[in-house]
Design an enzyme around this catalytic site. Structure first.
Site, PDB file in Angstrom:
ATOM      1  N   ARG A  46       0.835  -1.204   0.000  1.00  0.00           N
ATOM      2  CA  ARG A  46       0.000   0.000   0.000  1.00  0.00           C
ATOM      3  C   ARG A  46       0.862   1.243   0.000  1.00  0.00           C
ATOM      4  O   ARG A  46       1.827   1.313   0.766  1.00  0.00           O
ATOM      5  CB  ARG A  46      -0.866   0.042   1.276  1.00  0.00           C
ATOM      6  CG  ARG A  46      -2.260  -0.528   1.082  1.00  0.00           C
ATOM      7  CD  ARG A  46      -2.923  -0.664   2.419  1.00  0.00           C
ATOM      8  NE  ARG A  46      -2.093  -1.506   3.286  1.00  0.00           N
ATOM      9  CZ  ARG A  46      -2.558  -2.208   4.320  1.00  0.00           C
ATOM     10  NH1 ARG A  46      -3.832  -2.134   4.640  1.00  0.00           N
ATOM     11  NH2 ARG A  46      -1.761  -2.954   5.043  1.00  0.00           N
ATOM     12  N   VAL A 130      13.452  -1.008  20.882  1.00  0.00           N
ATOM     13  CA  VAL A 130      13.297  -0.769  22.316  1.00  0.00           C
ATOM     14  C   VAL A 130      13.247   0.728  22.594  1.00  0.00           C
ATOM     15  O   VAL A 130      14.155   1.468  22.224  1.00  0.00           O
ATOM     16  CB  VAL A 130      14.468  -1.393  23.106  1.00  0.00           C
ATOM     17  CG1 VAL A 130      14.287  -1.159  24.592  1.00  0.00           C
ATOM     18  CG2 VAL A 130      14.574  -2.883  22.818  1.00  0.00           C
ATOM     19  N   ASP A 199       4.603  -6.855  25.154  1.00  0.00           N
ATOM     20  CA  ASP A 199       5.485  -5.948  24.420  1.00  0.00           C
ATOM     21  C   ASP A 199       6.663  -5.519  25.308  1.00  0.00           C
ATOM     22  O   ASP A 199       7.820  -5.537  24.872  1.00  0.00           O
ATOM     23  CB  ASP A 199       4.669  -4.725  23.980  1.00  0.00           C
ATOM     24  CG  ASP A 199       5.527  -3.660  23.331  1.00  0.00           C
ATOM     25  OD1 ASP A 199       5.966  -3.889  22.187  1.00  0.00           O
ATOM     26  OD2 ASP A 199       5.751  -2.608  23.955  1.00  0.00           O
ATOM     27  N   LYS A 203      10.892  -6.256  24.980  1.00  0.00           N
ATOM     28  CA  LYS A 203      11.930  -5.222  25.060  1.00  0.00           C
ATOM     29  C   LYS A 203      12.890  -5.505  26.219  1.00  0.00           C
ATOM     30  O   LYS A 203      14.103  -5.333  26.093  1.00  0.00           O
ATOM     31  CB  LYS A 203      11.277  -3.852  25.219  1.00  0.00           C
ATOM     32  CG  LYS A 203      10.472  -3.437  23.988  1.00  0.00           C
ATOM     33  CD  LYS A 203       9.573  -2.246  24.295  1.00  0.00           C
ATOM     34  CE  LYS A 203       8.757  -1.824  23.087  1.00  0.00           C
ATOM     35  NZ  LYS A 203       7.696  -0.851  23.462  1.00  0.00           N
TER      36      LYS A 203
END
Lengths: 426, 426
Positions: A46, A130, A199, A203
């Site tokens: 896209r 991170v 998440d 990290k």
């Protein structure tokens, strides 16, 4: 020197930001890198209306970028695990350096990817994975390289910090703020990765590896989210002189590596308690430098692109070091959460009658747990239950769990005990 | 790879710290650097009781270290200008890399030293010269290299920040706190470099050069100290929602580079306002990353050694980039202070009678200066003078100076007007 040619795969928020930073800042970037950095090709299904790609080769086949012999650095910004892994390994196999913002990929498949890169003699940059724009990978890997790192503690998920900040500032409920965060685009439609700490665990896994020179081991990271934090907890914490932050914490202890993500009470006067909203912050304690703190925006097109492009410039400058900072990793044991020692905040509902508090205190005491502070509230109008809030000194989690089981068995305590860990970070 | 051999010149606080960090952390350091780092020789007139040099070659002739053919990296930690310059140039001439913590040397003689290093093909590291243990040189030069840097603002002198913090927390006077700082070893017997901003100006000169790619130009840095700040100013600032910090500020503007060190009112909710005591902090704003903040200890044996040894490890890892981050410098004009635009805090003593405030306001207004806030205090018991405090919007300094001259000429104002600059840093 001859220009460096970059292929960008994925032209979403971060891909578009990277495209625009490389284009708009190309004068400064070339002066810093000592050579031109050219976007040779973009692989995307896209177009991104924020990017003018009229002078750029665009393909809808991202693997064509990995095969393009003109390209020196493949920038992986498609996200996810499987296709991203395949794309990155293909690029490495073809002798290309790789830069990615994909923490999930590095936390889970990093060992395989770095081994392939070593074999091929190429570099893998992942600073953007991170804490977004904060150059904290570089800070730990290079800036603090002289130190025996003792602890890393970070607010490394902006969505979670935004929710906790709103709950505190406006006395709002978790669900209410989460909905707003979703409307503002800070949280995904499925917020699990953010609010349940996955998440942040990705990290923290990466930060711990470069801090201590241990293998990446996402599977050993204890993870607890913020979805059960109530506005009462937030308020009681403040009354006690603490603030609740969703922290990733890792530390080197005499018995192993402590590696965990959970809501944490932090003293109000600690700098990390003052980091509000979607900002990220990582506190690193080293045996020479002592305490340092790195703050900045943890997400968004510009900040993440800033980190992606910094990695590209490092490669253009021919800066290449071990991806995990150490030339050999040590397989130090990670502590199971039951062996971790922290302070605790406990909240329970008690029958409003004499002797309940004394009984709870004696259960704690019998388990060798010292109480640091107690708040006992008046019962609300028409209520027969009163909240009791306690702060304890440090104790092993398994000891605390045993004490909590005993408290929950005691008839004058209603329901379960809420337990939130406390860290002084000193 | 073969070991890297280091010669340390100067074994005082920082030299001793460097010796000990290299010794105590040698396992982690070798794993990171990919090779051993050995202290081959120490040049010092005096032993340091904190260091065990029994297995190290020690000479009292620092130039012997610069001549020692075994040594790869000379670490200059003697301080001062002339001998340090001579020593560093001699080491470079002999093909040695140099690492220094000497900001005065780099700010004043950096151009000459970097030119010599370029000719000799060696590296000069000076991370320890700015903000001690915070790797902010690396952050700007590499971590934020993708950005067009717009502003750098820092608390880069711990002594000054300690004094201002104590004045605020305990309502103490400047002279009183300065004496304590001297007793604690935070301030020198001659505190001029710290409290008059010269040390901060050295550091800001260096930060600005690597942020904007401009030549080092200490002589163009406007410098004002904190010795005239009163505890009343500190208190009034708090009442207005601001905190006084001694900041080094540099910014890129459409008419030139803004480069200045002075006491500054900063909004209380800005992170940099929350950095207390001897801590340093540097806020960097880039066009991609937006606002970042780097905090940590700005001085002391361990933190400074952390930065010195990080530079040594970079050299061992064969990381070498342009010392000022850009391969070509642009000679952008530095703004004279008269052309700088800031907000202002004004404090004056007025006769306690009707119409004085209106007259002062009209002088400001006639000069096109907008008032943001006013505090007018009651006169103290038996006093005929009242303090008037005003905050203005942003205006060019020369316009403000003209208005102040008119206010000071006005008969109902006693003595001179205190002027402190205000920055919102947004």
């Amino acid at each position: 020197m001859k220009p460096v040619k970059v292929g960008i795969c994925g032209l979403g928020t971060v891909g578009g930001g990277t495209f625009n930073v490389l284009t708009e800042n190309n004068h400064d970037i070339a002066r810093r890198a000592g050579r031109e950095i050219i976007i040779e090709q973009v692989g995307t299904r896209r177009p991104n209306p924020a990017c003018d790609t009229s002078n750029t080769q665009v393909t809808d086949d991202i693997f064509a970028v990995a095969e393009n012999p003109e390209i020196d650095i493949l920038v992986e910004l498609i996200g996810g695990y499987d296709v991203a892994r395949e794309l990155v390994l293909k690029a490495i196999e073809n002798g290309k350096h790789v830069v990615t913002a994909n923490k999930a990929l590095i936390a889970v498949h990093g060992a395989e990817i770095f081994a392939a890169a070593k074999k091929a003699g190429v570099t893998v940059g992942y600073e953007a994975g991170v804490a977004g724009g904060i150059p904290v990978i570089k800070a730990i890997r290079e800036g603090l390289a002289a130190n025996h790192i003792e602890r890393v503690a970070g607010i490394i998920n902006g969505t979670g910090n935004f929710i906790l900040t709103e709950m505190r500032d406006k006395g709002r409920d978790f669900d209410d703020v989460l909905q707003e965060a979703q409307a503002l685009g800070y949280a995904e439609a499925d917020p699990t990765f953010d609010v349940e700490g996955i998440d942040a665990a990705h990290k923290l896994t990466i930060l711990s590896s470069i801090a201590y020179g241990i293998p990446l081991q996402f599977e050993n990271c204890f993870t607890e989210g913020i979805s059960k934090i109530t506005r009462d907890d937030v308020q009681y914490a403040e009354e006690l002189g603490y603030r609740i932050k969703h922290l990733g914490i890792s530390a080197r202890t005499s018995t192993g590596i402590d590696l965990r993500v959970h809501p944490t009470l932090v003293p109000l006067d600690n700098m990390i308690a003052k980091v509000d909203g979607v900002m990220n912050a990582v506190a690193v304690k080293g045996n020479a430098v002592n305490d340092t703190l790195f703050c900045g925006p943890g997400a968004g097109a510009g900040p993440t692109a800033s980190a992606v492009v910094a990695d590209i410039i490092d490669i253009a400058r021919e800066i290449s070091i071990e991806p995990l900072a150490f030339n050999s990793l040590e397989d130090v044991r990670v502590l199971p959460i039951e062996e971790v020692e922290t302070g605790y905040y406990l909240r329970m509902q008690a029958l409003d009658k004499a002797g309940v508090m004394a009984r709870v205190a004696s259960i704690l005491s019998n388990n060798g747990i010292n109480i640091e502070a107690i708040i006992q509230k008046e019962p609300a109008e028409g209520e027969i239950l009163v909240p009791i809030i306690m702060l304890t000194h440090k104790v092993q989690e398994k000891v605390m769990n045993q004490a909590i089981a005993e408290i929950e068995d005691y008839g004058d305590i209603n329901g379960s005990v809420t337990k939130i860990r406390v860290e002084h970070l000193n």
